[in-house]
Motif scaffolding. Structure first.
Motif, PDB file in Angstrom:
ATOM      1  N   SER A 143      50.804  28.098  41.852  1.00 11.99           N
ATOM      2  CA  SER A 143      49.444  27.595  41.730  1.00 11.99           C
ATOM      3  C   SER A 143      48.554  28.495  40.875  1.00 11.99           C
ATOM      4  O   SER A 143      47.424  28.129  40.570  1.00 11.99           O
ATOM      5  CB  SER A 143      48.820  27.439  43.118  1.00 11.99           C
ATOM      6  N   ARG A 144      49.085  29.667  40.482  1.00  6.67           N
ATOM      7  CA  ARG A 144      48.283  30.593  39.687  1.00  6.67           C
ATOM      8  C   ARG A 144      49.019  30.953  38.404  1.00  6.67           C
ATOM      9  O   ARG A 144      50.173  31.382  38.434  1.00  6.67           O
ATOM     10  CB  ARG A 144      47.971  31.844  40.499  1.00  6.67           C
ATOM     11  N   LYS A 145      48.349  30.796  37.275  1.00  6.79           N
ATOM     12  CA  LYS A 145      48.963  31.062  35.980  1.00  6.79           C
ATOM     13  C   LYS A 145      49.305  32.531  35.786  1.00  6.79           C
ATOM     14  O   LYS A 145      50.226  32.860  35.034  1.00  6.79           O
ATOM     15  CB  LYS A 145      48.037  30.581  34.865  1.00  6.79           C
ATOM     16  N   ASP A 146      48.550  33.432  36.447  1.00 11.75           N
ATOM     17  CA  ASP A 146      48.835  34.856  36.237  1.00 11.75           C
ATOM     18  C   ASP A 146      50.156  35.282  36.874  1.00 11.75           C
ATOM     19  O   ASP A 146      50.626  36.410  36.650  1.00 11.75           O
ATOM     20  CB  ASP A 146      47.681  35.724  36.743  1.00 11.75           C
ATOM     21  N   HIS A 147      50.788  34.384  37.668  1.00 18.01           N
ATOM     22  CA  HIS A 147      52.103  34.682  38.229  1.00 18.01           C
ATOM     23  C   HIS A 147      53.221  34.127  37.346  1.00 18.01           C
ATOM     24  O   HIS A 147      54.395  34.427  37.595  1.00 18.01           O
ATOM     25  CB  HIS A 147      52.223  34.114  39.650  1.00 18.01           C
ATOM     26  N   ARG A 153      55.255  44.093  38.242  1.00 23.27           N
ATOM     27  CA  ARG A 153      54.616  45.243  38.880  1.00 23.27           C
ATOM     28  C   ARG A 153      54.004  44.850  40.223  1.00 23.27           C
ATOM     29  O   ARG A 153      53.445  43.757  40.367  1.00 23.27           O
ATOM     30  CB  ARG A 153      53.518  45.800  37.980  1.00 23.27           C
ATOM     31  N   GLY A 154      54.130  45.733  41.183  1.00 21.63           N
ATOM     32  CA  GLY A 154      53.485  45.528  42.472  1.00 21.63           C
ATOM     33  C   GLY A 154      54.217  44.605  43.425  1.00 21.63           C
ATOM     34  O   GLY A 154      53.734  44.379  44.539  1.00 21.63           O
ATOM     35  N   LEU A 155      55.377  44.079  43.035  1.00 23.58           N
ATOM     36  CA  LEU A 155      56.110  43.185  43.933  1.00 23.58           C
ATOM     37  C   LEU A 155      56.821  43.977  45.025  1.00 23.58           C
ATOM     38  O   LEU A 155      57.199  45.135  44.834  1.00 23.58           O
ATOM     39  CB  LEU A 155      57.135  42.362  43.149  1.00 23.58           C
ATOM     40  N   THR A 156      57.023  43.335  46.152  1.00 28.84           N
ATOM     41  CA  THR A 156      57.727  43.971  47.256  1.00 28.84           C
ATOM     42  C   THR A 156      59.228  43.962  46.979  1.00 28.84           C
ATOM     43  O   THR A 156      59.719  43.263  46.083  1.00 28.84           O
ATOM     44  CB  THR A 156      57.456  43.229  48.572  1.00 28.84           C
ATOM     45  N   GLU A 157      59.966  44.713  47.781  1.00 31.71           N
ATOM     46  CA  GLU A 157      61.420  44.740  47.629  1.00 31.71           C
ATOM     47  C   GLU A 157      62.020  43.360  47.863  1.00 31.71           C
ATOM     48  O   GLU A 157      62.963  42.962  47.184  1.00 31.71           O
ATOM     49  CB  GLU A 157      62.029  45.763  48.600  1.00 31.71           C
ATOM     50  N   LYS A 185      57.205  40.901  25.461  1.00 29.94           N
ATOM     51  CA  LYS A 185      56.193  41.873  25.070  1.00 29.94           C
ATOM     52  C   LYS A 185      56.006  42.881  26.206  1.00 29.94           C
ATOM     53  O   LYS A 185      55.956  42.501  27.377  1.00 29.94           O
ATOM     54  CB  LYS A 185      54.867  41.168  24.778  1.00 29.94           C
ATOM     55  N   PRO A 186      55.905  44.157  25.865  1.00 27.91           N
ATOM     56  CA  PRO A 186      55.696  45.174  26.914  1.00 27.91           C
ATOM     57  C   PRO A 186      54.404  44.901  27.689  1.00 27.91           C
ATOM     58  O   PRO A 186      53.411  44.445  27.119  1.00 27.91           O
ATOM     59  CB  PRO A 186      55.595  46.482  26.118  1.00 27.91           C
ATOM     60  N   ILE A 187      54.455  45.154  28.984  1.00 27.42           N
ATOM     61  CA  ILE A 187      53.279  44.963  29.829  1.00 27.42           C
ATOM     62  C   ILE A 187      52.357  46.182  29.694  1.00 27.42           C
ATOM     63  O   ILE A 187      52.793  47.324  29.829  1.00 27.42           O
ATOM     64  CB  ILE A 187      53.686  44.782  31.302  1.00 27.42           C
ATOM     65  N   ASP A 188      51.115  45.924  29.407  1.00 28.40           N
ATOM     66  CA  ASP A 188      50.119  46.988  29.300  1.00 28.40           C
ATOM     67  C   ASP A 188      49.880  47.567  30.700  1.00 28.40           C
ATOM     68  O   ASP A 188      49.416  46.857  31.604  1.00 28.40           O
ATOM     69  CB  ASP A 188      48.818  46.432  28.732  1.00 28.40           C
ATOM     70  N   PRO A 189      50.198  48.836  30.909  1.00 25.58           N
ATOM     71  CA  PRO A 189      50.026  49.423  32.257  1.00 25.58           C
ATOM     72  C   PRO A 189      48.576  49.442  32.720  1.00 25.58           C
ATOM     73  O   PRO A 189      48.313  49.595  33.922  1.00 25.58           O
ATOM     74  CB  PRO A 189      50.583  50.845  32.090  1.00 25.58           C
ATOM     75  N   ASP A 190      47.651  49.277  31.798  1.00 28.03           N
ATOM     76  CA  ASP A 190      46.240  49.287  32.182  1.00 28.03           C
ATOM     77  C   ASP A 190      45.749  47.909  32.626  1.00 28.03           C
ATOM     78  O   ASP A 190      44.635  47.784  33.153  1.00 28.03           O
ATOM     79  CB  ASP A 190      45.385  49.763  31.001  1.00 28.03           C
ATOM     80  N   MET A 191      46.578  46.885  32.408  1.00 24.61           N
ATOM     81  CA  MET A 191      46.186  45.542  32.849  1.00 24.61           C
ATOM     82  C   MET A 191      46.237  45.464  34.370  1.00 24.61           C
ATOM     83  O   MET A 191      47.107  46.074  35.000  1.00 24.61           O
ATOM     84  CB  MET A 191      47.129  44.486  32.256  1.00 24.61           C
ATOM     85  N   PRO A 192      45.306  44.728  34.982  1.00 28.12           N
ATOM     86  CA  PRO A 192      45.339  44.590  36.447  1.00 28.12           C
ATOM     87  C   PRO A 192      46.580  43.829  36.905  1.00 28.12           C
ATOM     88  O   PRO A 192      47.041  42.902  36.231  1.00 28.12           O
ATOM     89  CB  PRO A 192      44.058  43.798  36.756  1.00 28.12           C
TER      90      PRO A 192
END
Length: 205
Positions: A143-147, A153-157, A185-192
């Motif tokens: 339901s969310r495009k950012d997924h 990054r930040g995902l659980t095991e 494309k490499p993920i910008d580590p500064d992106m939320p």
């Protein structure tokens, strides 16, 4: 003296009766083994053919209901593994009926055209087509495009394990075929990091 030498040379050049017999026996032995190998191959081919026919009669499949990448004849067609850009991959989202439907997970690209009912235009899971949406495979968030990104990054095991599980499913699927890889494309580590998703839904097989 010259005639005697020529005669000796001729006698030496001609094989003895024992040598000729040995060669005949060796040739006959090779022919005998060849005949037996032909018989073995014919018997094996016949048994395999009968097994496939019996499997079709009972299970309507060639391999007694077993389905994997090894029973997918498309995997045995020689093909060059292509390296896609993300822009190129986006063309294979099912919107063009003349092109196959492709999706990527963890950078590997698969042809899922035979799963058009899942991934074709108008289906709930069409948003996986034409991109690498590895994160959504782990979070089940549609339901969310950012997924819909390869950013994990930040995902659980458990979520990361879920991505691996789906990757394995596509890799070993009886109907889907690996077509190559996609340059991500490499993920910008500064992106939320995308926020957790509350509206998670199960994904198709």
């Amino acid at each position: 003296m010259t005639k005697l030498k020529q005669r000796k040379s001729t006698l030496t050049a001609q094989p003895s009766t024992a040598q000729q017999k040995h060669r005949t026996v060796a040739h006959a032995s090779r022919e005998h083994r060849l005949v037996w190998w032909k018989i073995v191959i014919r018997i094996a081919a016949t048994l395999i053919g009968l097994n496939i026919c019996l499997s079709y009669l009972i299970t309507e499949t060639a391999f007694w209901g077993h389905k994997s990448k090894w029973t997918n004849w498309r995997n045995y067609i020689p093909r060059t593994q292509r390296v896609f850009t993300q822009q190129e991959l986006a063309k294979y989202d099912g919107s063009n009926a003349e092109l196959p439907i492709l999706l990527a997970i963890e950078g590997d690209v698969y042809d899922v055209t035979l799963g058009r009912s899942f991934y074709g235009p108008g289906s709930t899971y069409n948003l996986f087509a034409g991109r690498d949406a590895s994160r959504a495979f782990g979070t089940n968030c549609l339901s969310r495009k950012d997924h819909l990104t390869h950013d994990t990054r930040g995902l659980t095991e458990d979520e990361l394990a879920g991505i691996k599980s789906w990757h394995s499913l596509f890799e070993n699927h009886q109907r889907y075929v690996k077509m190559g890889t996609v340059e991500l494309k490499p993920i910008d580590p500064d992106m939320p990091i995308p926020l957790p998703c509350d509206g998670a839904h199960p994904k198709p097989i």
